[in-house]
Design a protein around this motif. Structure first.
Motif, PDB file in Angstrom:
ATOM      1  N   HIS A 240      29.692  10.519 -10.553  1.00 22.64           N
ATOM      2  CA  HIS A 240      28.538  10.766 -11.407  1.00 22.64           C
ATOM      3  C   HIS A 240      28.539  12.158 -12.031  1.00 22.64           C
ATOM      4  O   HIS A 240      27.677  12.454 -12.863  1.00 22.64           O
TER       5      HIS A 240
ATOM      6  N   ASP B 171      22.515   1.159 -11.910  1.00 18.87           N
ATOM      7  CA  ASP B 171      21.791   1.061 -10.642  1.00 18.87           C
ATOM      8  C   ASP B 171      21.546   2.439 -10.029  1.00 18.87           C
ATOM      9  O   ASP B 171      20.650   2.603  -9.216  1.00 18.87           O
ATOM     10  N   HIS B 172      22.351   3.415 -10.408  1.00 22.21           N
ATOM     11  CA  HIS B 172      22.226   4.757  -9.851  1.00 22.21           C
ATOM     12  C   HIS B 172      21.292   5.649 -10.666  1.00 22.21           C
ATOM     13  O   HIS B 172      20.844   6.673 -10.186  1.00 22.21           O
ATOM     14  N   PHE B 173      21.023   5.274 -11.913  1.00 25.07           N
ATOM     15  CA  PHE B 173      20.272   6.131 -12.818  1.00 25.07           C
ATOM     16  C   PHE B 173      18.919   5.518 -13.143  1.00 25.07           C
ATOM     17  O   PHE B 173      18.803   4.315 -13.352  1.00 25.07           O
ATOM     18  N   GLU B 174      17.897   6.393 -13.225  1.00 29.37           N
ATOM     19  CA  GLU B 174      16.568   5.902 -13.572  1.00 29.37           C
ATOM     20  C   GLU B 174      15.816   6.973 -14.344  1.00 29.37           C
ATOM     21  O   GLU B 174      15.762   8.132 -13.929  1.00 29.37           O
TER      22      GLU B 174
ATOM     23  N   ASP C 213      26.772   2.031 -14.847  1.00 30.42           N
ATOM     24  CA  ASP C 213      26.414   2.323 -13.465  1.00 30.42           C
ATOM     25  C   ASP C 213      24.903   2.520 -13.389  1.00 30.42           C
ATOM     26  O   ASP C 213      24.423   3.397 -12.711  1.00 30.42           O
TER      27      ASP C 213
ATOM     28  N   VAL D  47      19.066  10.466 -10.247  1.00 34.49           N
ATOM     29  CA  VAL D  47      20.329   9.854  -9.861  1.00 34.49           C
ATOM     30  C   VAL D  47      20.214   9.507  -8.380  1.00 34.49           C
ATOM     31  O   VAL D  47      20.041  10.385  -7.544  1.00 34.49           O
ATOM     32  N   ARG D  48      20.272   8.242  -8.080  1.00 36.92           N
ATOM     33  CA  ARG D  48      20.147   7.766  -6.700  1.00 36.92           C
ATOM     34  C   ARG D  48      21.533   7.530  -6.107  1.00 36.92           C
ATOM     35  O   ARG D  48      22.433   7.088  -6.799  1.00 36.92           O
ATOM     36  N   ASN D  49      21.645   7.795  -4.791  1.00 39.69           N
ATOM     37  CA  ASN D  49      22.909   7.576  -4.084  1.00 39.69           C
ATOM     38  C   ASN D  49      24.062   8.194  -4.881  1.00 39.69           C
ATOM     39  O   ASN D  49      25.050   7.533  -5.199  1.00 39.69           O
ATOM     40  N   ILE D  50      23.900   9.472  -5.180  1.00 39.35           N
ATOM     41  CA  ILE D  50      24.850  10.167  -6.051  1.00 39.35           C
ATOM     42  C   ILE D  50      26.248  10.160  -5.439  1.00 39.35           C
ATOM     43  O   ILE D  50      26.418  10.245  -4.230  1.00 39.35           O
ATOM     44  N   GLN D  51      27.234  10.027  -6.311  1.00 39.48           N
ATOM     45  CA  GLN D  51      28.631   9.987  -5.911  1.00 39.48           C
ATOM     46  C   GLN D  51      29.423  10.919  -6.798  1.00 39.48           C
ATOM     47  O   GLN D  51      28.961  11.305  -7.876  1.00 39.48           O
TER      48      GLN D  51
ATOM     49  N   CYS E 118      24.028   6.507 -19.153  1.00 38.16           N
ATOM     50  CA  CYS E 118      23.925   5.474 -18.124  1.00 38.16           C
ATOM     51  C   CYS E 118      24.594   4.186 -18.573  1.00 38.16           C
ATOM     52  O   CYS E 118      25.240   3.503 -17.794  1.00 38.16           O
TER      53      CYS E 118
END
Length: 168
Positions: free
Chosen positions: A39, A17-20, A15, A32-36, A10
């Motif tokens: 990623h 903001d996408h990982f938690e 990036d 993984v949020r709002n995966i693109q 991460c």
């Protein structure tokens, strides 16, 4: 025990903001949020104690709609038909299932889907014939690819081509 699984990936990707890390405490779950598409990759979780260390990895494959087809060319045009060709875009890990051809004219509002031969353009095709065009009109064509995930971005438009004068 250090359980900061996934932190390195991460931070390296900048990036966060996408990982938690989820699950709290000693859990190694990564959300993984709002995966693109960016990623996708190999993710490794490493755990270290004073006695030993262990690691496990997983490959994340992100499947999204296909990329835009390239190089749309009008090969031949008559008063009511146009033969088009193009190159497929990137399938983004899900095979292209079909194509749609759209056109824009000085008389249309935006891009409109057109009738084609074949009626349904298979994902393996790189040519199709557009039918039911109006004579003596300037057309720009573009191609849109679809897969099981969704509809991709359209190609860049072809050069403007004018249909021929109506046949008698």
């Amino acid at each position: 025990m250090n359980s900061d699984c996934w932190t390195t990936c991460c931070e390296q990707r900048r990036d966060r903001d996408h990982f938690e890390n989820v699950g709290g405490g000693y859990s190694g779950d990564l959300m993984v949020r709002n995966i693109q598409l960016k990623h996708a990759g190999r993710f490794v979780c490493m755990v270290q104690t004073t006695v030993d260390s262990a690691s496990a990895g997983a490959d994340l494959i992100v499947r999204v709609p296909p990329g835009p087809p390239r190089g749309v060319i009008v090969e031949e045009i008559t008063d009511t038909t146009a033969q088009l060709s193009w190159s497929p875009g990137i399938d983004n890990h899900s095979p292209i299932s079909m194509y749609t051809i759209q056109a824009q004219t000085p008389f249309s509002v935006g891009w409109q889907a057109l009738k084609t031969v074949p009626e349904v353009i298979d994902g393996g095709a790189v040519t199709a014939t557009v039918i039911d065009l109006s004579p003596w009109v300037d057309y720009e064509f573009r191609v849109v690819a679809s897969n099981n995930i969704g509809i991709g971005e359209p190609s860049l438009p072809s050069a403007k081509s004018r249909t021929e004068e109506a046949r008698k």
